[in-house]
Design a protein around this motif. Structure first.
Motif, short mmCIF file in Angstrom:
data_model
loop_
_atom_site.label_atom_id
_atom_site.label_comp_id
_atom_site.label_asym_id
_atom_site.label_seq_id
_atom_site.Cartn_x
_atom_site.Cartn_y
_atom_site.Cartn_z
N ARG A 3 -28.57 -16.11 -69.00
CA ARG A 3 -29.44 -16.03 -67.62
C ARG A 3 -29.61 -14.81 -67.19
O ARG A 3 -28.74 -13.62 -67.64
N PHE A 4 -30.47 -14.28 -66.27
CA PHE A 4 -30.70 -13.01 -65.81
C PHE A 4 -29.49 -12.51 -64.87
O PHE A 4 -28.96 -13.21 -63.96
N ASN A 5 -29.02 -11.34 -65.26
CA ASN A 5 -28.10 -10.77 -64.43
C ASN A 5 -28.24 -10.00 -63.43
O ASN A 5 -27.47 -9.29 -62.64
N ASP A 9 -33.68 -3.50 -65.58
CA ASP A 9 -33.58 -2.75 -66.74
C ASP A 9 -33.28 -3.47 -67.99
O ASP A 9 -33.58 -3.11 -69.22
N GLU A 10 -32.70 -4.52 -67.83
CA GLU A 10 -32.24 -5.50 -68.59
C GLU A 10 -33.28 -6.69 -68.94
O GLU A 10 -32.71 -7.59 -69.59
N MET A 11 -34.37 -6.80 -68.27
CA MET A 11 -35.09 -8.00 -68.28
C MET A 11 -36.47 -7.56 -68.90
O MET A 11 -37.18 -6.63 -68.36
N ILE A 16 -37.95 -14.97 -70.06
CA ILE A 16 -37.23 -14.61 -71.30
C ILE A 16 -36.05 -15.88 -71.47
O ILE A 16 -35.77 -16.24 -72.60
N TYR A 17 -35.44 -16.14 -70.75
CA TYR A 17 -34.39 -17.15 -70.81
C TYR A 17 -34.76 -18.57 -70.54
O TYR A 17 -33.53 -19.29 -70.52
#
Length: 178
Positions: A3-5, A9-11, A16-17
């Motif tokens: 899951r999105f944290n 910058d990491e998405m 996507i999840y």
């Protein structure tokens, strides 16, 4: 479970999840749009007619992409325009006696055959989405199927112009044994 944290910058993509096939379809049609853009860039001057079709088609593929989650931007008119291109390309070629060929060619033709394959994958992704219970507008798989045929005809036309023959493929799996 991924899951999105919270770090953008990491998405790479907001969905996507998610666990449905919607995101897979969107990523696949993004790839199709990219390959179409590569084909636009690879066209030679003598293939300006195909380049114009591809340039007009490319934003329609992003419309296809967003039509599964947002408002459907593909219509019967979109399909009719795409079919008109298809019929024009068929008229510009000699009569074919071969129906199934081994995909070959150079330059832009490589991208067109790849786009043809991706269009089929997009149709199959829509089938999966429908099987998951998400309503899929009927025009979307129709458009993907016409796209498949259009990319094939573009590849055939450019190969014809270059004098490149694609060998006929005769299946050993169906019909009379060879």
């Amino acid at each position: 479970m991924f899951r999105f944290n919270g770090d953008y910058d990491e998405m790479s993509y907001p969905f996507i999840y998610e666990h449905s096939s919607l995101c897979d379809f969107e990523i696949l049609t993004d790839e199709l749009c990219t390959v179409t853009g590569l084909a636009v860039s690879a066209c030679e001057a003598k293939d300006a007619d195909v380049q114009l079709i591809l340039s007009t088609l490319q934003p329609l593929i992003f419309d296809l992409n967003g039509s599964i989650r947002g408002r459907c931007a593909i219509s019967d008119a979109t399909i009719e325009q795409t079919k008109a291109w298809l019929w024009q390309l068929r008229r510009d070629q000699p009569e074919k006696t071969v129906t199934f060929v081994l995909p070959r060619g150079q330059g832009v033709v490589v991208n067109l055959h790849y786009a043809r394959s991706l269009s089929k994958k997009a149709t199959r992704a829509l089938v999966r989405i429908d099987q998951e219970g998400k309503e899929v507008p009927e025009v979307l798989p129709r458009f993907c199927n016409v796209l498949t045929n259009l990319y094939f005809e573009m590849a055939q036309l450019i190969n014809h112009r270059k004098g490149i023959e694609q060998p006929e493929y005769r299946s050993s799996n169906y019909g009379k044994p060879l």
